[in-house]
Design an enzyme around this catalytic site. Sequence first.
Site, short mmCIF file in Angstrom:
data_model
loop_
_atom_site.label_atom_id
_atom_site.label_comp_id
_atom_site.label_asym_id
_atom_site.label_seq_id
_atom_site.Cartn_x
_atom_site.Cartn_y
_atom_site.Cartn_z
N LYS A 143 31.15 -18.84 14.48
CA LYS A 143 32.08 -18.37 15.53
C LYS A 143 32.08 -16.86 15.65
CE LYS A 143 35.61 -21.49 13.89
NZ LYS A 143 35.49 -21.30 12.44
N LYS A 164 30.90 -7.45 0.51
CA LYS A 164 30.88 -6.37 -0.48
C LYS A 164 29.48 -5.78 -0.59
CE LYS A 164 34.05 -4.96 -2.88
NZ LYS A 164 35.01 -3.91 -2.44
N LYS A 205 23.29 -19.42 9.92
CA LYS A 205 23.99 -20.59 10.46
C LYS A 205 24.75 -20.21 11.73
CE LYS A 205 28.55 -20.74 8.43
NZ LYS A 205 29.59 -21.49 9.07
N1 AQP Z 1 26.75 -24.01 11.63
C1 AQP Z 1 27.39 -25.03 11.07
N2 AQP Z 1 26.75 -26.20 10.86
C2 AQP Z 1 27.38 -27.27 10.29
N3 AQP Z 1 28.69 -27.24 9.94
C3 AQP Z 1 29.36 -26.09 10.14
N4 AQP Z 1 30.63 -25.74 9.91
C4 AQP Z 1 30.83 -24.46 10.31
N5 AQP Z 1 29.70 -23.95 10.81
C5 AQP Z 1 28.75 -24.94 10.72
C6 AQP Z 1 31.62 -26.63 9.33
O1 AQP Z 1 32.75 -26.69 10.16
C7 AQP Z 1 33.92 -26.84 9.36
C8 AQP Z 1 34.93 -25.80 9.73
O2 AQP Z 1 34.42 -24.53 9.39
P1 AQP Z 1 35.33 -23.27 9.65
O3 AQP Z 1 35.29 -22.98 11.10
O4 AQP Z 1 36.65 -23.47 9.07
O5 AQP Z 1 34.67 -22.12 8.84
P2 AQP Z 1 33.21 -21.60 8.75
O6 AQP Z 1 32.40 -22.60 8.03
O7 AQP Z 1 33.29 -20.24 8.15
O8 AQP Z 1 32.73 -21.55 10.28
P3 AQP Z 1 32.22 -20.31 11.08
O9 AQP Z 1 31.98 -20.73 12.46
O10 AQP Z 1 31.08 -19.68 10.35
O11 AQP Z 1 33.48 -19.37 11.07
P4 AQP Z 1 33.56 -17.82 10.83
O12 AQP Z 1 32.50 -17.22 11.68
O13 AQP Z 1 34.94 -17.46 11.23
O14 AQP Z 1 33.30 -17.62 9.36
C9 AQP Z 1 33.48 -26.71 7.90
O15 AQP Z 1 33.37 -28.00 7.34
C10 AQP Z 1 32.14 -26.07 8.00
O16 AQP Z 1 31.31 -26.38 6.91
#
Ligand code: AQP
Length: 327
Positions: A196, A112, A193
Amino acid sequence: MQRMLSGIKPTGELHLGNYIGALRNFVKYQEDYEMYVFIANLHTVTIPQDPKEIHKYLIDAIALYIACGLDKDKATIFLQSDVLEHANLGFILSCHSYEGELDRMTQYKDRKQKGETGLSVGFYTYPTLMAADILMYDADFVPVGDDQKQHVELARDIAERMNNRYGQMFKVPKPLIAEVGARIMDLQDPARKMSKSDQSDKGCIFLLDSPKTARKKIMSAQTDSVNIVQFDTENQPGISNLLTIYAALKEITIKEAELIFKDYRYGDFKKEVAQEVVELLEKLQSDYTEIINSDIIEKTLTKGKEKAQKIASAKLDQVLTTLGIKI
Ligand code: AQP
């Protein structure tokens, strides 16, 4: 036995951050806890996705869960949409959450603030579905990376609110955040961080990256001009991130990793980190290939669904009855 629950949303190929912050811990916990691990496929539709692409990510995520060591005979591994009670409970929890709470959720707030328009209602309310994912199983702990703490806090708030209003309904779970590796940073921009859904994949090591690609990504990771391998997230975020990755994969403390590399030049240090990552990927990918070509995914999900659904259906029943809307 205490119960744990966690999940990963397959919005892209799983990466090293997911492995270090989440998956490797799930594998350890399945030995000592009653472990529930799900693939959060309903959460993928909160933003537009290509169905073919998402299907591949989904299958890969399950195969990688198993390749990492999650075992259907030790943990309950299931697909969120196989247990539709999640969506039902999610709606009920959304009716016990406030607009202000959802406004404050980081993902929504960030988008937002960037001026993004046209976000779906599902993207706004998904934290309440996530609260349902968690509260459904009366988990004692929710092991997550640092970025997900806010979601567990919301689940706790909703649980406490509903328990106060209706009498004991949900166990109030605690987030469990690992000491090392709870936030693996992007290799090119260590202020963010590893994620994906980043536009550039140069800073993210995917678990299905070829060893050559992964090595290259580590070797070109951003560093600094201090030229000492030490943990200092403020002044040396890139080096600190690489130390964290190494320490997590070797299962040693950051201090121990610092000692190993105290006289190393950055290039030689990176080679050692790259070697650890490559060894992990080679092992995972060899198991992944075997899994993808077998019926283990189907067997795992069938078993997981059966067990998860029993608990979910009893919990939903209890909630509907308590709310007075079940006949
Ligand atoms: N960079 C990270 N370091 C440590 N832990 C991480 N997790 C995600 N990124 C990191 C942990 O992985 C688990 C699953 O996370 P998720 O894939 O369901 O969602 P997210 O945290 O939103 O991961 P992404 O990769 O950042 O996804 P997008 O890009 O789609 O939003 C969680 O326990 C998370 O903490």
